[in-house]
Design a protein around this motif. Structure first.
Motif, PDB file in Angstrom:
ATOM      1  N   ASN A  84     -28.829   0.005  30.311  1.00 40.41           N
ATOM      2  CA  ASN A  84     -28.291   1.369  30.364  1.00 40.41           C
ATOM      3  C   ASN A  84     -27.674   1.774  29.039  1.00 40.41           C
ATOM      4  O   ASN A  84     -27.814   2.906  28.580  1.00 40.41           O
ATOM      5  N   HIS A  88     -28.894   4.917  27.122  1.00 38.27           N
ATOM      6  CA  HIS A  88     -28.004   6.076  27.183  1.00 38.27           C
ATOM      7  C   HIS A  88     -26.942   6.099  26.095  1.00 38.27           C
ATOM      8  O   HIS A  88     -26.272   7.108  25.903  1.00 38.27           O
ATOM      9  N   ARG A 114     -26.355  13.917  35.810  1.00 35.57           N
ATOM     10  CA  ARG A 114     -26.370  12.835  36.792  1.00 35.57           C
ATOM     11  C   ARG A 114     -27.771  12.617  37.352  1.00 35.57           C
ATOM     12  O   ARG A 114     -28.171  11.482  37.633  1.00 35.57           O
ATOM     13  N   GLU A 116     -30.513  12.972  35.760  1.00 33.94           N
ATOM     14  CA  GLU A 116     -31.334  12.315  34.737  1.00 33.94           C
ATOM     15  C   GLU A 116     -30.890  10.878  34.488  1.00 33.94           C
ATOM     16  O   GLU A 116     -31.715   9.996  34.273  1.00 33.94           O
ATOM     17  N   TYR A 117     -29.572  10.651  34.512  1.00 34.83           N
ATOM     18  CA  TYR A 117     -29.031   9.314  34.267  1.00 34.83           C
ATOM     19  C   TYR A 117     -28.288   8.857  35.524  1.00 34.83           C
ATOM     20  O   TYR A 117     -27.077   8.998  35.628  1.00 34.83           O
ATOM     21  N   LYS A 118     -29.030   8.300  36.455  1.00 31.13           N
ATOM     22  CA  LYS A 118     -28.480   8.018  37.779  1.00 31.13           C
ATOM     23  C   LYS A 118     -27.444   6.894  37.768  1.00 31.13           C
ATOM     24  O   LYS A 118     -26.610   6.815  38.665  1.00 31.13           O
ATOM     25  N   ASN A 119     -27.500   6.009  36.774  1.00 28.02           N
ATOM     26  CA  ASN A 119     -26.555   4.892  36.720  1.00 28.02           C
ATOM     27  C   ASN A 119     -25.370   5.152  35.798  1.00 28.02           C
ATOM     28  O   ASN A 119     -24.557   4.263  35.574  1.00 28.02           O
ATOM     29  N   LEU A 120     -25.308   6.353  35.263  1.00 23.19           N
ATOM     30  CA  LEU A 120     -24.241   6.680  34.324  1.00 23.19           C
ATOM     31  C   LEU A 120     -22.932   6.954  35.053  1.00 23.19           C
ATOM     32  O   LEU A 120     -22.883   7.705  36.022  1.00 23.19           O
ATOM     33  N   VAL A 278     -25.894  10.730  25.804  1.00 27.19           N
ATOM     34  CA  VAL A 278     -25.585  11.450  27.037  1.00 27.19           C
ATOM     35  C   VAL A 278     -24.674  12.646  26.761  1.00 27.19           C
ATOM     36  O   VAL A 278     -24.721  13.646  27.474  1.00 27.19           O
ATOM     37  N   GLN A 281     -26.935  15.294  25.627  1.00 23.93           N
ATOM     38  CA  GLN A 281     -27.681  15.831  26.761  1.00 23.93           C
ATOM     39  C   GLN A 281     -26.813  16.781  27.577  1.00 23.93           C
ATOM     40  O   GLN A 281     -27.292  17.821  28.059  1.00 23.93           O
TER      41      GLN A 281
END
Length: 307
Positions: A84, A88, A114, A116-120, A278, A281
């Motif tokens: 990750n 990211h 969120r 786009e980056y589900k584990n962020l 991120v 983004q």
């Protein structure tokens, strides 16, 4: 004892044969057998019984793997976190905004991020102008959202957009028959306002003073939600950011306000700090969300670093 030996044991338990375990790990069959033999030599007991080409785990092996599996799970989590970070730039994004604009401007862009980056992991805080600027300069946050101008040293400012303020008032208010509200219309009206450290409050008071308009001070609110609710129940009218007004569109009357009070928003970063992917983004998401309803300021018009 090596991690690779534990991984070979896990693959062998999952597949039942050295051939399939070798395919899972991407190594040769002999390498699998060697890793298991080395692990057994280190432990001093047999992990697998060999019978007709297939392997079955021994009671000792099962007890040992109960512990080894926990270690492997933790290693998998470490590897996922590292992945990750590579993708990211960080496993956590720390965002801070001024209360009024953060409450109404951040939710949708953060939802897009969120997705786009589900584990962020995302941390969002609300602070007044001075505290926000200091916290970003000290690198306690990766990105900040505030009204412009920003003049504190140690910050880089990226203009986001400019909008024109509007007036909100209760349903059925005497001024709701007008399509546009002039400042002179508010003479004598009770005014609900945001806290004194906001650009909106300063510019509104500056305009009223210039035009010699007197509005009895009704209530000052630091919370955007509270401000809207106070207007809704008839405690006054308020000149606000259009994003704040949109939050209450179904509950209040909203009208253009003249003379125009333009408010600009900007994203702020610690000067010299590495920009996270991120965070960039999130900046793009905000531009996507707001460019259709506000005056868009291109990225190449960035304000020079403060100080």
């Amino acid at each position: 004892m090596k991690l690779r030996q534990l991984e070979a044991m896990r693959a062998l338990i999952a597949t039942g044969t050295t051939t399939q375990a070798a395919e899972v790990m991407g190594i040769s069959q002999s390498a699998i057998s060697r890793l298991i033999s080395q692990l057994e030599d280190t432990l001093g007991f047999v992990l697998f019984d060999r019978h007709r080409g297939r392997l079955s785990i021994t009671p000792e092996g099962r007890e040992f793997f109960g512990i080894a599996e926990d270690i492997l799970t933790q290693v998998d989590q470490i590897q996922e976190t590292a992945s990750n970070i590579r993708a990211h730039g960080t496993g956590t994004l720390r965002v801070v905004a001024m209360p009024a604009i953060g409450t109404c401007m951040l939710p949708q862009p953060l939802k897009m991020l969120r997705e786009e980056y589900k584990n962020l992991n995302i941390i969002v805080d609300l602070k007044n102008r001075s505290d926000l600027q200091q916290a970003v300069a000290e690198r306690k946050y990766d990105i900040g959202l505030a009204t412009l101008p920003i003049v504190q040293q140690g910050l880089t400012v990226e203009p986001l957009c400019t909008v024109r303020s509007v007036l909100i008032m209760p349903r059925g208010h005497r001024l709701s028959v007008k399509d546009v509200i002039n400042a002179e219309d508010l003479d004598g009206e009770n005014l609900v306002s945001l806290s004194a450290d906001t650009v909106m409050r300063y510019r509104t008071e500056e305009l009223f003073s210039k035009l010699k308009i007197k509005c009895p001070s009704a209530i000052e609110a630091q919370s955007t939600i509270l401000l809207g609710n106070l207007v809704k129940i008839g405690l006054g009218v308020a000149v606000v950011h259009p994003f704040v007004a949109d939050h209450f569109r179904e509950q209040l009357e909203i009208r253009p306000f003249e003379p125009e009070i333009d408010i600009s928003y900007g994203l702020i970063y610690a000067q010299g700090a590495r920009r996270l992917r991120v965070a960039d983004q999130l900046s793009k998401n905000m531009r996507i969300c707001f460019s259709g309803t506000s005056q868009f300021i291109p990225h190449d018009q960035d304000q020079s670093p403060a100080g």
